[in-house]
Design a protein around this motif. Structure first.
Motif, PDB file in Angstrom:
ATOM      1  N   ALA A  76      10.394   9.925   6.955  1.00 39.91           N
ATOM      2  CA  ALA A  76       9.145   9.450   6.357  1.00 39.91           C
ATOM      3  C   ALA A  76       8.374  10.591   5.689  1.00 39.91           C
ATOM      4  O   ALA A  76       7.753  10.393   4.652  1.00 39.91           O
ATOM      5  CB  ALA A  76       8.286   8.754   7.405  1.00 39.91           C
ATOM      6  N   ALA A  77       8.423  11.799   6.267  1.00 39.55           N
ATOM      7  CA  ALA A  77       7.690  12.931   5.694  1.00 39.55           C
ATOM      8  C   ALA A  77       8.196  13.268   4.297  1.00 39.55           C
ATOM      9  O   ALA A  77       7.408  13.564   3.397  1.00 39.55           O
ATOM     10  CB  ALA A  77       7.789  14.148   6.606  1.00 39.55           C
ATOM     11  N   SER A 136       0.853  -1.189   0.000  1.00 44.03           N
ATOM     12  CA  SER A 136       0.000   0.000   0.000  1.00 44.03           C
ATOM     13  C   SER A 136       0.889   1.240   0.000  1.00 44.03           C
ATOM     14  O   SER A 136       2.093   1.155   0.289  1.00 44.03           O
ATOM     15  CB  SER A 136      -0.877   0.005   1.251  1.00 44.03           C
ATOM     16  OG  SER A 136      -0.072   0.223   2.397  1.00 44.03           O
ATOM     17  N   PRO A 137       0.326   2.409  -0.297  1.00 45.63           N
ATOM     18  CA  PRO A 137       1.126   3.635  -0.232  1.00 45.63           C
ATOM     19  C   PRO A 137       1.799   3.834   1.130  1.00 45.63           C
ATOM     20  O   PRO A 137       2.972   4.223   1.191  1.00 45.63           O
ATOM     21  CB  PRO A 137       0.106   4.738  -0.535  1.00 45.63           C
ATOM     22  CG  PRO A 137      -0.854   4.069  -1.473  1.00 45.63           C
ATOM     23  CD  PRO A 137      -0.994   2.679  -0.908  1.00 45.63           C
ATOM     24  N   SER A 138       1.113   3.553   2.230  1.00 47.28           N
ATOM     25  CA  SER A 138       1.736   3.739   3.548  1.00 47.28           C
ATOM     26  C   SER A 138       2.868   2.738   3.769  1.00 47.28           C
ATOM     27  O   SER A 138       3.894   3.076   4.367  1.00 47.28           O
ATOM     28  CB  SER A 138       0.700   3.658   4.668  1.00 47.28           C
ATOM     29  OG  SER A 138       0.068   2.402   4.679  1.00 47.28           O
ATOM     30  N   VAL A 154       6.673   9.867  -2.732  1.00 51.57           N
ATOM     31  CA  VAL A 154       5.895   8.694  -3.146  1.00 51.57           C
ATOM     32  C   VAL A 154       4.524   9.133  -3.637  1.00 51.57           C
ATOM     33  O   VAL A 154       4.056   8.694  -4.694  1.00 51.57           O
ATOM     34  CB  VAL A 154       5.776   7.667  -1.991  1.00 51.57           C
ATOM     35  CG1 VAL A 154       4.711   6.616  -2.306  1.00 51.57           C
ATOM     36  CG2 VAL A 154       7.118   6.997  -1.727  1.00 51.57           C
ATOM     37  N   ARG A 155       3.873  10.020  -2.909  1.00 51.73           N
ATOM     38  CA  ARG A 155       2.548  10.499  -3.311  1.00 51.73           C
ATOM     39  C   ARG A 155       2.618  11.164  -4.693  1.00 51.73           C
ATOM     40  O   ARG A 155       1.776  10.915  -5.554  1.00 51.73           O
ATOM     41  CB  ARG A 155       1.999  11.486  -2.276  1.00 51.73           C
ATOM     42  CG  ARG A 155       0.606  11.990  -2.613  1.00 51.73           C
ATOM     43  CD  ARG A 155       0.007  12.831  -1.509  1.00 51.73           C
ATOM     44  NE  ARG A 155       0.000  12.154  -0.236  1.00 51.73           N
ATOM     45  CZ  ARG A 155      -0.917  11.262   0.144  1.00 51.73           C
ATOM     46  NH1 ARG A 155      -1.890  10.942  -0.671  1.00 51.73           N
ATOM     47  NH2 ARG A 155      -0.855  10.704   1.324  1.00 51.73           N
ATOM     48  N   VAL A 205      10.480   2.341   2.068  1.00 50.38           N
ATOM     49  CA  VAL A 205      11.488   3.135   1.353  1.00 50.38           C
ATOM     50  C   VAL A 205      12.251   4.026   2.334  1.00 50.38           C
ATOM     51  O   VAL A 205      13.478   4.134   2.257  1.00 50.38           O
ATOM     52  CB  VAL A 205      10.845   3.956   0.212  1.00 50.38           C
ATOM     53  CG1 VAL A 205      11.836   4.933  -0.389  1.00 50.38           C
ATOM     54  CG2 VAL A 205      10.303   3.018  -0.866  1.00 50.38           C
ATOM     55  N   ALA A 206      11.550   4.630   3.271  1.00 51.74           N
ATOM     56  CA  ALA A 206      12.215   5.459   4.288  1.00 51.74           C
ATOM     57  C   ALA A 206      13.223   4.625   5.068  1.00 51.74           C
ATOM     58  O   ALA A 206      14.361   5.061   5.291  1.00 51.74           O
ATOM     59  CB  ALA A 206      11.189   6.084   5.225  1.00 51.74           C
TER      60      ALA A 206
END
Length: 91
Positions: free
Chosen positions: A66-67, A50-52, A73-74, A58-59
């Motif tokens: 993460a921010a 999922s995106p989350s 990513v978004r 990846v982070a």
């Protein structure tokens, strides 16, 4: 995008390169080039992340905040969706 399942358009073929990957929509002929991290994201999407999950993994892989990763990513997912390379559906 979080409530949706993102999947590759079935017309898209991915070819890995030394620098990332090339995505080609065989129906339209449109091509899209991804850098190494973008190619990793594409691969992880193919495995059902999922995106989350993408952001967290990846982070962690690159030791990035993460921010920062979330924004990147978004942006990539939105661009791939806008280009028709990804489609979304409800789970």
């Amino acid at each position: 995008m979080e409530g949706k399942v993102l999947v590759a358009n079935p017309n898209v073929v991915a070819q890995e390169t030394d620098d990332g990957a090339i995505l080609m929509d065989m129906a339209s002929g449109d091509c899209f080039e991804l850098n190494r991290i973008g190619a990793e994201i594409w691969s992880r999407l193919g495995k059902g992340e999922s995106p989350s999950q993408l952001v967290a993994n990846v982070a962690a892989s690159y030791g990035l905040p993460a921010a920062t990763v979330e924004s990147d990513v978004r942006t990539l997912l939105e661009e791939l969706t806008r280009s028709g390379l990804l489609t979304s559906s409800s789970p």
